[in-house]
Design a protein around this motif. Structure first.
Motif, PDB file in Angstrom:
ATOM      1  N   ARG A  30       0.830  -1.211   0.000  1.00  0.00           N
ATOM      2  CA  ARG A  30       0.000   0.000   0.000  1.00  0.00           C
ATOM      3  C   ARG A  30       0.864   1.260   0.000  1.00  0.00           C
ATOM      4  NH1 ARG A  30      -4.665   1.692   3.071  1.00  0.00           N
ATOM      5  NH2 ARG A  30      -5.187   3.789   2.338  1.00  0.00           N
ATOM      6  N   LYS A  31       0.531   2.202  -0.911  1.00  0.00           N
ATOM      7  CA  LYS A  31       1.164   3.534  -0.882  1.00  0.00           C
ATOM      8  C   LYS A  31       0.115   4.475  -0.314  1.00  0.00           C
ATOM      9  CE  LYS A  31       2.604   4.605  -5.022  1.00  0.00           C
ATOM     10  NZ  LYS A  31       3.167   5.220  -6.177  1.00  0.00           N
ATOM     11  N   TRP A  32       0.362   5.009   0.854  1.00  0.00           N
ATOM     12  CA  TRP A  32      -0.625   5.859   1.526  1.00  0.00           C
ATOM     13  C   TRP A  32      -0.787   7.168   0.774  1.00  0.00           C
ATOM     14  CZ3 TRP A  32      -3.226   3.906   5.667  1.00  0.00           C
ATOM     15  CH2 TRP A  32      -4.117   4.782   6.297  1.00  0.00           C
ATOM     16  N   VAL A  33      -2.044   7.591   0.547  1.00  0.00           N
ATOM     17  CA  VAL A  33      -2.283   8.860  -0.148  1.00  0.00           C
ATOM     18  C   VAL A  33      -2.373   9.978   0.896  1.00  0.00           C
ATOM     19  CG1 VAL A  33      -3.883  10.168  -1.605  1.00  0.00           C
ATOM     20  CG2 VAL A  33      -3.510   7.742  -2.049  1.00  0.00           C
ATOM     21  N   TYR A  34      -1.460  10.928   0.823  1.00  0.00           N
ATOM     22  CA  TYR A  34      -1.504  12.097   1.707  1.00  0.00           C
ATOM     23  C   TYR A  34      -2.033  13.259   0.870  1.00  0.00           C
ATOM     24  CZ  TYR A  34       1.251   9.565   5.162  1.00  0.00           C
ATOM     25  OH  TYR A  34       1.664   8.647   6.086  1.00  0.00           O
ATOM     26  N   ALA A  35      -3.356  13.382   0.813  1.00  0.00           N
ATOM     27  CA  ALA A  35      -3.947  14.418  -0.046  1.00  0.00           C
ATOM     28  C   ALA A  35      -3.847  15.790   0.620  1.00  0.00           C
ATOM     29  CB  ALA A  35      -5.399  14.082  -0.328  1.00  0.00           C
ATOM     30  N   ASP A 142      -2.103  19.659   7.608  1.00  0.00           N
ATOM     31  CA  ASP A 142      -2.188  19.370   6.178  1.00  0.00           C
ATOM     32  C   ASP A 142      -1.209  18.250   5.797  1.00  0.00           C
ATOM     33  OD1 ASP A 142      -3.109  19.512   3.627  1.00  0.00           O
ATOM     34  OD2 ASP A 142      -2.769  21.655   3.365  1.00  0.00           O
ATOM     35  N   PHE A 143      -1.170  17.925   4.516  1.00  0.00           N
ATOM     36  CA  PHE A 143      -0.476  16.696   4.081  1.00  0.00           C
ATOM     37  C   PHE A 143       0.990  16.613   4.486  1.00  0.00           C
ATOM     38  CE2 PHE A 143       1.593  17.832  -0.152  1.00  0.00           C
ATOM     39  CZ  PHE A 143       1.435  19.197  -0.008  1.00  0.00           C
ATOM     40  N   ARG A 144       1.726  17.726   4.413  1.00  0.00           N
ATOM     41  CA  ARG A 144       3.157  17.666   4.759  1.00  0.00           C
ATOM     42  C   ARG A 144       3.351  17.342   6.238  1.00  0.00           C
ATOM     43  NH1 ARG A 144       5.488  19.299   0.134  1.00  0.00           N
ATOM     44  NH2 ARG A 144       4.591  21.136  -0.856  1.00  0.00           N
ATOM     45  N   LYS A 145       2.525  17.982   7.073  1.00  0.00           N
ATOM     46  CA  LYS A 145       2.630  17.730   8.524  1.00  0.00           C
ATOM     47  C   LYS A 145       2.246  16.286   8.838  1.00  0.00           C
ATOM     48  CE  LYS A 145       2.005  22.241  10.609  1.00  0.00           C
ATOM     49  NZ  LYS A 145       1.071  23.143  11.224  1.00  0.00           N
ATOM     50  N   ARG A 146       1.227  15.786   8.143  1.00  0.00           N
ATOM     51  CA  ARG A 146       0.775  14.408   8.382  1.00  0.00           C
ATOM     52  C   ARG A 146       1.858  13.418   7.993  1.00  0.00           C
ATOM     53  NH1 ARG A 146      -3.350  12.010   5.732  1.00  0.00           N
ATOM     54  NH2 ARG A 146      -2.992  10.445   7.314  1.00  0.00           N
ATOM     55  N   LEU A 147       2.473  13.705   6.832  1.00  0.00           N
ATOM     56  CA  LEU A 147       3.552  12.837   6.336  1.00  0.00           C
ATOM     57  C   LEU A 147       4.696  12.814   7.353  1.00  0.00           C
ATOM     58  CD1 LEU A 147       4.211  11.222   3.753  1.00  0.00           C
ATOM     59  CD2 LEU A 147       5.387  13.229   2.885  1.00  0.00           C
ATOM     60  N   ALA A 148       5.081  13.991   7.835  1.00  0.00           N
ATOM     61  CA  ALA A 148       6.190  14.090   8.794  1.00  0.00           C
ATOM     62  C   ALA A 148       5.829  13.376  10.097  1.00  0.00           C
ATOM     63  CB  ALA A 148       6.520  15.560   9.059  1.00  0.00           C
ATOM     64  N   LEU A 149       4.567  13.532  10.506  1.00  0.00           N
ATOM     65  CA  LEU A 149       4.120  12.890  11.753  1.00  0.00           C
ATOM     66  C   LEU A 149       4.187  11.374  11.627  1.00  0.00           C
ATOM     67  CD1 LEU A 149       2.741  13.793  14.535  1.00  0.00           C
ATOM     68  CD2 LEU A 149       0.616  13.046  13.468  1.00  0.00           C
ATOM     69  N   ASP A 150       3.669  10.861  10.499  1.00  0.00           N
ATOM     70  CA  ASP A 150       3.648   9.403  10.316  1.00  0.00           C
ATOM     71  C   ASP A 150       5.049   8.821  10.193  1.00  0.00           C
ATOM     72  OD1 ASP A 150       0.987   9.471  10.502  1.00  0.00           O
ATOM     73  OD2 ASP A 150       0.520   8.871   8.462  1.00  0.00           O
ATOM     74  N   ARG A 151       5.950   9.573   9.559  1.00  0.00           N
ATOM     75  CA  ARG A 151       7.304   9.037   9.366  1.00  0.00           C
ATOM     76  C   ARG A 151       8.207   9.288  10.574  1.00  0.00           C
ATOM     77  NH1 ARG A 151       8.257  10.333   2.983  1.00  0.00           N
ATOM     78  NH2 ARG A 151       6.721   8.805   2.271  1.00  0.00           N
ATOM     79  N   GLY A 152       7.788  10.198  11.433  1.00  0.00           N
ATOM     80  CA  GLY A 152       8.619  10.567  12.578  1.00  0.00           C
ATOM     81  C   GLY A 152       8.520   9.556  13.712  1.00  0.00           C
ATOM     82  N   PRO A 153       9.342   9.734  14.736  1.00  0.00           N
ATOM     83  CA  PRO A 153       9.328   8.807  15.884  1.00  0.00           C
ATOM     84  C   PRO A 153       8.060   8.973  16.726  1.00  0.00           C
ATOM     85  CG  PRO A 153      10.796  10.664  16.302  1.00  0.00           C
ATOM     86  CD  PRO A 153      10.307  10.837  14.905  1.00  0.00           C
ATOM     87  N   LEU A 160      -0.395  11.302  21.433  1.00  0.00           N
ATOM     88  CA  LEU A 160      -1.616  12.024  21.825  1.00  0.00           C
ATOM     89  C   LEU A 160      -2.508  12.282  20.605  1.00  0.00           C
ATOM     90  CD1 LEU A 160      -3.067  13.441  24.211  1.00  0.00           C
ATOM     91  CD2 LEU A 160      -1.988  15.559  23.442  1.00  0.00           C
ATOM     92  N   LYS A 161      -1.875  12.761  19.509  1.00  0.00           N
ATOM     93  CA  LYS A 161      -2.660  13.066  18.295  1.00  0.00           C
ATOM     94  C   LYS A 161      -3.333  11.810  17.745  1.00  0.00           C
ATOM     95  CE  LYS A 161      -0.537  17.271  16.622  1.00  0.00           C
ATOM     96  NZ  LYS A 161       0.268  17.951  15.628  1.00  0.00           N
ATOM     97  N   LYS A 162      -2.605  10.712  17.735  1.00  0.00           N
ATOM     98  CA  LYS A 162      -3.176   9.463  17.195  1.00  0.00           C
ATOM     99  C   LYS A 162      -4.315   8.962  18.087  1.00  0.00           C
ATOM    100  CE  LYS A 162      -0.499   9.025  13.600  1.00  0.00           C
ATOM    101  NZ  LYS A 162      -1.014   9.261  12.271  1.00  0.00           N
TER     102      LYS A 162
END
Ligand code: SF4
Ligand code: SF4
Length: 463
Positions: A30-35, A142-153, A160-162
């Motif tokens: 799966r390639k996650w779509v970060y719209a 937005d998408f960039r922050k979400r991407l960074a959050l998911d890839r970050g530690p 908390l956010k999750k």
């Protein structure tokens, strides 16, 4: 050199979108779509429209017409209420005609306007894009922050956010399931169910939790794959659309050759891809994955504005409209579909307004033969079901009108409330001399206030 869907020569990379679904990588993972969060006039219109749809969805189970629910799909009770009118299992023809008219309308609409339903009115898109995705943007950005959050530690902030996001997703999934339940069992029964202890409805409660879990899985994880890989309607686009169908389209005549310093209007900024909830590049032409959500129209129009070019490089247009410069939605196909729809709908209206007020079914009780009684008469046992489709209660009486005989009803009076059903059993006694054969046709009359309102043929078996 390979060619694209319009026969143009393109580099090998340009047609790689054909190799696999857009949300899978080379290994099939799966390639996650970060719209990117859409914004613009079309998105505002869609948001407004979705509020009406959501309001309708939530309010319908509580709306009443003449004391009946506005819509109730009571499958267990074999009863459907549409716009306050009750349809019983005996009205299958009317419901089938209504369903066929609806399917034909969807086909006609799709041939003319593509997958507009998907982007604007389908519950999957409304809940995904207008409820769950908005909550996600609010909590995770937005998408960039979400991407960074998911890839970050896994920091305290991320945990908390999750937790907050998934907690809200679970609550909304429970709310959705219960709203769907209201459509099927009605508000009165629902209030009654929730007032009872869970231990008394353990099966129903487990089903409710299971369906909520399914919704949570769909909106939290599976997401756009419902539209691109599961939905049968989406997969029918290939046969329903033609060159005159008006869909979200990229004007390749105007946009190509693309690039920041070329004569085409497309500057190849890829903003239309970043905003797409299914992750596709609309510049590759109409694709099964496009749900016509219009997010790329808004995004490209803002790019056109910034580069001082005319808006509408991506717009609602047909292939022939782009090719020839003018568009008409009418062709032989949708004219033929319109005629079929008109015929089906007229037939539905005719059967709806000519359906009888009372509908009776009398059948001999299965598995029982005749009985010889001490007084010499023969008897058969029957099951009777009467549906009252009028808006008034009816006192009823059943008589044998073809022969002389006696009817012994189980229970006391036959009385049916308005829009209700009566079910019972009775015994019919007849003298053997009156029978023609071992299977004699008999006719029953249903009377109300001494007036014959329906007659029903059945059979009486003898020796
Ligand atoms: S947003 Fe418009 S200009 Fe940018 S790549 Fe897409 S079509 Fe081209
Ligand atoms: S291509 Fe455009 S209209 Fe189609 S799904 Fe993507 S953003 Fe929506």
């Amino acid at each position: 050199m390979p060619r694209d869907h319009r026969g143009r020569r393109v580099s090998k990379n340009d047609i790689s979108f054909r190799d696999r679904p857009i949300n899978l990588d080379e290994k099939g993972s799966r390639k996650w779509v970060y719209a990117k969060k859409p914004k613009g006039p079309w998105y505002r219109r869609r948001t407004l429209f979705s509020w009406f749809v959501l309001l309708f969805f939530m309010a319908v189970p509580f709306i009443r017409i003449n004391g009946n629910p506005f819509i109730l799909l009571d499958i267990a009770g074999r009863k459907f209420i549409l716009f306050g009118a009750i349809f019983w299992a005996q009205d299958t023809l009317i419901l089938a005609l209504l369903m066929l008219s609806f399917i034909m309308f969807i086909i006609l609409f799709t041939v003319s306007f593509g997958r507009l339903w998907c982007g604007w009115a389908c519950p999957q898109t409304i809940f995904m894009e207008m409820v769950f995705r908005k909550i996600e943007y609010l909590i995770e950005g937005d998408f960039r922050k979400r991407l960074a959050l998911d890839r970050g530690p896994w920091t305290a902030e991320k945990i908390l956010k999750k937790i907050v996001k998934n907690g809200i997703f679970i609550l909304i999934s429970l709310l959705m399931t219960n709203t769907f339940l209201l459509w099927f069992i009605g508000s009165e029964k629902w209030f009654q169910l929730i007032a009872e202890p869970i231990s008394e409805n353990i099966t129903g409660f487990s089903i409710m939790l299971g369906v909520s879990g399914f919704f949570y899985w769909v909106y939290g994880w599976f997401r756009e794959q419902i539209c691109t890989m599961v939905c049968p309607y989406g997969r029918m686009q290939g046969v329903l659309l033609d060159s005159k169908s008006i869909v979200v389209s990229y004007d390749y005549k105007r946009g190509e050759p693309r690039g920041p310093k070329t004569e085409g209007d497309c500057i190849d900024c890829r903003q239309c891809i970043s905003v797409c909830p299914t992750g596709i590049d609309i510049r590759n032409g109409t694709q099964l994955e496009c749900i016509n959500c219009t997010a790329c129209i808004d995004q490209c129009n803002s790019v056109m504005k910034a580069t001082k070019k005319e808006p509408g490089l991506i717009r609602f247009a047909s292939e022939s409209g782009i090719q020839e410069g003018h568009q008409s939605i009418w062709n032989a196909r949708n004219r033929a579909y319109s005629v079929v729809l008109l015929i089906l709908f007229s037939f539905f209206i005719y059967t709806l307004f000519t359906r009888p007020d009372i509908e009776t079914t009398i059948l001999r009780t299965p598995g029982l033969l005749y009985q010889e009684n001490d007084d010499g008469r023969l008897s058969n046992v029957y099951n009777i079901s009467i549906v009252n489709k009028t808006h008034e209660a009816l006192p009823l009486e059943i008589r044998l009108i073809s022969h002389t005989g006696e009817i012994l009803m189980a229970g006391s009076k036959m009385e049916i409330a308005d829009q209700d059903r009566f079910e019972s059993t009775f015994i019919l006694y007849i003298q053997p001399l009156l029978l023609d054969s071992d299977n004699t046709e008999v006719v029953f009359g249903i009377f109300s206030n001494n007036e014959l309102i329906e007659s029903y043929k059945s059979s009486f078996i003898g020796p």
